[in-house]
Design an enzyme around this catalytic site. Sequence first.
Site, PDB file in Angstrom:
ATOM      1  CD  GLU A   1       4.930  38.852 -11.767  1.00 34.09           C
ATOM      2  OE1 GLU A   1       4.117  39.720 -11.363  1.00 34.09           O
ATOM      3  OE2 GLU A   1       4.613  37.675 -11.975  1.00 34.09           O
TER       4      GLU A   1
ATOM      5  CD  GLU B   1       2.331  37.043  -7.770  1.00 35.92           C
ATOM      6  OE1 GLU B   1       2.994  38.081  -7.851  1.00 35.92           O
ATOM      7  OE2 GLU B   1       1.124  36.957  -8.125  1.00 35.92           O
TER       8      GLU B   1
END
Length: 464
Positions: free
Chosen positions: A363, A157
């Site tokens: 995720e 991320e």
Amino acid sequence: MDKNFLWGGATASYQCEGAWDVDEKAPSMWDVYLHENNLENGDVASDHYHHYEEDIRMMAEGGQNSYRFSLSWPRIIKNKNGDVNQKGLDFYHGILDACEKYGIEPFVTLYHWDLPQYWEETGGWLNHEVCGAFEHYAKVCYEAFGDKIRNWTTFNEPKWFVVNGYMIGNYPPGLQDPQKTMIAAYNVMYASALGVRVFRAGNYPGQIGIVHSYTPVNGVDDSIETKIAMRYADNYCNNWILDTAALGEFPIDLISVLAKDYDISFISTKELEIIKENTVDFIGLNYYSRTLVKPYTGGETQLSFNHTGKKGESKVLIKNWFEQVKDPNNETTEWDTEIYPKGLEDGLIEAYQRYHLPIYVTENGVGVREDVTVDEVKDEYRISFMNDHINAIMNAQDAGCDIRGYYAWSSFDLYSWKNGCEKRYGLVAVDFENGQTRAPKASYHWFKDVIASQGELIKRRNFN
């Protein structure tokens, strides 16, 4: 689902390991930031450092065949000279050996936000030297673990930690500076390309990718003004990571717009060539929600996120670009996250059609407050959430997308950054107050049955 599909859970080193100063680990930027600001920290977290065998055994007993986790740079590299901490390597060898023992495929991230403080003190991701330091760290990891790991990712991320750290200011280093945000973003993506380059140069087995906090962009209508706002939002949310990692190029329209107001002289033609030549083998997409936008209507840039669990505290508006809005017809969590599984289906199709690379959903989960002192947490809300999002993956596969894995966030309850430990995501409950005891939730058993059926137990529906 294909028999080789990876089913698992995900964690991050700082969020679960604890043992923050054990076995010669150096402090991370998060250690120092949270300590100095007297905030709830991950000093102990889920104490995975001392419970990893139990945790991995429980994954296997839950039918999972893969575990996505990250390595801690400050646990492995002692200092700016690049000296290696053998005790840190030994710890991760222990995790990897436990994975092999229990038939769990490791899926490993090199950087999940915990920059060593010794580099943060030199400017962190604003310091171009950190790119070369990351390359060295990556090579140390490939050399140490290359025979045990087939799936690597460079960064987790980049958008999230760069924007929060350098633009919003709610993560370390706590800056609010667009120029510095651009420099940090560039350095991270260049470092990622260096991580890919050294992986390829070493002919290590397996594949390497990047993990992105994916928020597919929708507009409130089909007007040209909304489509322009959507492009701005997509560049801000997604394209500067995925285009750069997968296609080898920063979005040119983004660079052109930024160049009108900011200095872009830090961008090197030679380094752009390295980025172009070292693209990823696959992409990992972390999905929690989409981004719904309307055209900019006025006002200064506002970027705020909910860390309290009190609805209504989030706001995203970028001056002259776009405004994020909420769909009143959809449910949101206490942390203002819209629950919208159709966004995952649409986003997977969009990403696959754009990049033609294998995709892992690295995720996906829902964070809530839970009482873990009961015999079993009956988290039907999590089961419903996971069912609908796995359904979305299967719909995207039906549309021709090459999706190879699904990782629930998270394998067990852990420390959730500035949300502390009250925001629980785990399939396994962790009683942080009473001896770090573990107990499977209802979702753990449900997930086991889904995996055993290769997804056949998922209640299917068409989100369109």
